[in-house]
Design an enzyme around this catalytic site. Structure first.
Site, PDB file in Angstrom:
ATOM      1  N   CYS A  14      11.439   9.753  10.620  1.00 52.87           N
ATOM      2  CA  CYS A  14      10.181   9.331  11.251  1.00 52.87           C
ATOM      3  C   CYS A  14       9.004   9.788  10.395  1.00 52.87           C
ATOM      4  O   CYS A  14       8.963  10.932   9.943  1.00 52.87           O
ATOM      5  CB  CYS A  14      10.129   9.932  12.654  1.00 52.87           C
ATOM      6  N   CYS A  17       7.223  12.635  11.901  1.00 55.17           N
ATOM      7  CA  CYS A  17       7.999  13.875  11.748  1.00 55.17           C
ATOM      8  C   CYS A  17       7.825  14.446  10.343  1.00 55.17           C
ATOM      9  O   CYS A  17       7.738  15.661  10.160  1.00 55.17           O
ATOM     10  CB  CYS A  17       9.479  13.614  12.015  1.00 55.17           C
ATOM     11  N   ASP A 394       1.607  -9.301 -25.611  1.00 51.49           N
ATOM     12  CA  ASP A 394       1.815  -9.079 -27.035  1.00 51.49           C
ATOM     13  C   ASP A 394       2.731 -10.199 -27.520  1.00 51.49           C
ATOM     14  O   ASP A 394       3.500 -10.756 -26.731  1.00 51.49           O
ATOM     15  CB  ASP A 394       2.478  -7.711 -27.226  1.00 51.49           C
TER      16      ASP A 394
END
Length: 699
Positions: A14, A17, A394
């Site tokens: 969570c 949490c 490039d």
């Protein structure tokens, strides 16, 4: 000196949490700095701290840690043994018993209430414990709000509904844990790639040891079909190696003596001996895992916005809940109904889904990209890619193959000799960058090359040598034209080839024009289709920046759907061009990560080609295409744009469901179980929507 320790974290399911766990760790004595990486389930702590102290900081939700070096992979627990699943099933059993007994004994409220109470205690024990602790500290997270709501429901006699809410919350916890586990599988699969041990040759004997104990210069013995445990260089044998785990390439790559191999790749055919060049923590796969985990921890701009928004959102919801509970009660006198409605507002207003809306999408996208051989070094770069409307390339090695090839050969007739073989004989002693192209061409055509002698370099003009007693001159058109007669037709042919982007090697033998060889860096086969795909994805401006001369650059550009070409550029000039472009566009720069480093760093997003084994590319670029595969670029753009879309959808889902649920307060229809359904539904919708990013693959 302060010690920095890294731990892997179990049971971190969570986002709220994770934040609380980080705050608890910061309060520990002797802890200087803490960074919890929710996406990778890791924590980095600077300071003096024990594992027991860290576990105590996560005790509120059963969060525990293990040393990163000791355990790379999170322990797998079967679904039926997971604590949250067992709790949900037991709570469900007692809820069902409560409903059955309420129908069997409609006049006896004690037995059904007892079963509902047991369901509440079993399913909600940990919720209540955490909730009461949070209340004592005036911390308001989902468990605090749930505790208040369930106790309030019980006080007003809503036992049945309180029990259902506890069960639904337990299901929500179980599903969220499963969903986050799924989102982290990309990282876990990377950790599983390299074998934990390997057979090495020491003192003439073969021994199997853990990879942590392998030293640089140890010799690995790798049989066909085995995974390579460490980065190294082949010293004996030939084989083909499946490098898909590192680079995303599906076709095995041939390896010979002197070639580099990577940990986690699969040896297909031949037996190899490999000299180890890096320790286990420095291998390419270890760097990839570290960079991906760090990238998942970095907060993207949208996540920073959501975090700021949540700070004001939560207090606002609590104020609304209080007003719903008190104001209508004062007006109507029906306190029980409106306190109940206020409790439901508390539950529905929890910001879990909102907080998780961005990080779960970022975690999933970056993990998916890593499995496809694309290293994205942070949520900020992933989001920025989605806004890119111009890309500068490039030329050499990016739009072209980077290896000069012979495109045209014209040789004059000489009695008894092959002029091409004589030219190759001289080029064999030359250090000129085009010499290899000539030698490769003669090798493919099975020409026997004689030996040359008296090799001399003529500065600014070419070279002179003797082959079988004949004087051979090789150089520019101007020099050879000065030394011998060249027909106008041939001169025109050579001038046209130069305008088409070819470099020319012109030769004379004993003062007579011998012929010419045209050489050019060839366009990648996929270059045109890749640029077309980028345009279809909304990249409106495509530029080429190259150090090559304008005719050569223009010749390549004519074959590609480019917006503009800038030629004759030094690395510093490319940097200036990128800075100018940034004023008008969200510009990405694609290069090889070495001589393009300044431009890559200056662009909105720097993308390096062929990052596998190239430290410069991994360090400089924001995105590294681990294989030398230009086709990974449209995939990466598509992934970033899809991620932006899903983040927006997630925020709309998270807030939209809650707004709809809150509107049910007006007619008084909002119930606790609808509230928990809205919260659970929003969270699961956000996670499942984010997991759709796993389906995006390179075509």
């Amino acid at each position: 000196m302060s010690e920095k320790k890294e731990f892997r974290v179990d049971n971190l399911s969570c986002a709220n949490c994770a934040q609380k766990f980080e705050n608890n760790l910061k309060k520990l004595p002797n802890v200087e700095e803490v960074k919890v990486n929710f996406g990778a389930s890791k924590v980095a702590i600077t300071g003096q701290v024990t594992e027991d102290e860290i576990d105590s900081a996560g005790a509120f939700d059963g969060i525990t840690v293990q040393r990163s070096a000791e355990s790379k992979v999170e322990k797998r627990i079967p679904v039926y043994k997971k604590r949250e699943n067992v709790v949900a099933l037991i709570a469900l059993a007692y809820v069902i018993l409560g409903y059955i007994t309420s129908y069997v004994y409609p006049d006896n409220t004690f037995i059904p209430t007892l079963f509902f109470l047991i369901a509440i205690v079993v399913g909600g024990a940990e919720i209540f414990l955490a909730g009461f602790k949070n209340l004592a500290k005036l911390e308001f997270d989902m468990k605090t709000l749930m505790t208040i709501a369930i106790i309030g429901a019980a006080i007003i006699g809503e036992w049945k509904e309180a029990a259902v809410v506890v069960f639904l919350f337990a299901v929500s916890e179980a599903l969220e844990a499963y969903s986050m586990d799924k989102a982290r599988q990309s990282i876990r699969s990377l950790m599983d790639i390299a074998p934990p041990s390997a057979v090495i040759k020491r003192d003439g004997e073969l021994v199997e040891i853990l990879t942590e104990e392998i030293q640089i210069n140890d010799v690995l013995i790798i049989k066909p079909g085995e995974k390579i445990a460490m980065d190294g260089v082949v010293i004996t044998g030939k084989s083909s190696i499946n490098q898909a785990a590192i680079t995303g390439e599906s076709i095995p790559v041939a390896k010979d003596i002197g070639d580099e191999v990577f940990a986690g790749t699969l040896n297909d055919t031949g037996a190899l001996e490999v000299r180890v060049t890096k320790r286990v923590e420095d291998t390419t796969i270890a760097k990839i895992i570290h960079l991906v985990e760090e990238a998942q921890a970095e907060k993207a701009p949208s996540q920073q916005f959501v975090d700021r928004f949540a700070k004001y959102y939560t207090p606002a919801i609590m104020l609304i809940a209080l007003l719903v509970a008190v104001v209508p009660g004062l007006v109507t006198g029906d306190w029980a109904t409106w306190i109940y409605q206020g409790l439901a507002v508390l539950v529905v207003g929890c910001p879990c889904a909102l907080i998780i809306s961005t990080p779960v999408a970022i975690v999933t996208a970056i993990g998916n990209a890593a499995k496809q051989g694309v290293l994205i070094k942070g949520g900020i770069h992933l989001e920025e890619l989605g806004h890119v409307n111009a890309i500068a390339f490039d030329k050499t090695g990016t739009l072209t193959r980077g290896i000069p090839e012979v495109t045209s050969v014209k040789m004059e007739q000489f009695d008894g000799i092959n002029p091409l073989a004589f030219i190759a004989a001289v080029e064999a002693d030359s250090q000129h960058p085009l010499a290899d192209a000539v030698l490769s061409y003669t090798h493919v055509n099975n020409l026997e090359i004689p030996k040359s002698s008296n090799f001399q370099s003529v500065t600014g003009k070419g070279v002179i040598a003797e082959v079988e007693g004949k004087k051979v001159q090789i150089g520019s058109i101007r020099w050879i034209s000065e030394e011998t007669q060249v027909s106008k037709t041939t001169q025109d042919e050579m001038n046209l080839l130069q305008l088409q982007g070819n470099s020319l090697i012109v030769a004379a033998i004993d003062g007579k024009f011998a012929g010419y060889i045209a050489i050019a860096d060839q366009l990648r086969d996929e270059a045109v289709s890749v640029l077309q795909s980028l345009k279809e994805l909304g990249v409106k401006h495509l530029f080429m920046l190259t150090g090559d001369a304008k005719p050569t650059a223009q010749a390549i550009a004519e074959k590609l759907p480019l917006t503009d070409v800038k030629a004759d550029l030094l690395p510093a000039d490319k940097l200036v061009e990128i800075k100018k472009m940034k004023e008008d566009y969200h510009i990405a720069m694609v290069g090889d990560g070495v001589n393009d480093a300044p431009a890559l760093a200056a662009a909105s997003v720097g993308i390096a080609m062929g990052g596998a084994g190239t430290d410069t590319a991994l360090e400089t670029a924001d995105v590294a295409l681990m294989a030398d595969d230009l086709e990974k670029l449209p995939y990466t753009m598509k992934l970033s744009k899809k991620t932006l879309t899903i983040i927006k959808q997630n925020i709309i889902f998270a807030l939209g469901l809650k707004v709809i649920a809150l509107l049910l307060v007006i007619p008084g229809w909002l119930t606790l179980w609808i509230a928990i359904f809205a919260d659970m539904g929003a969270t699961l919708l956000v996670v499942m929507n984010s997991l759709r990013l796993l389906k995006i693959q390179k075509k």
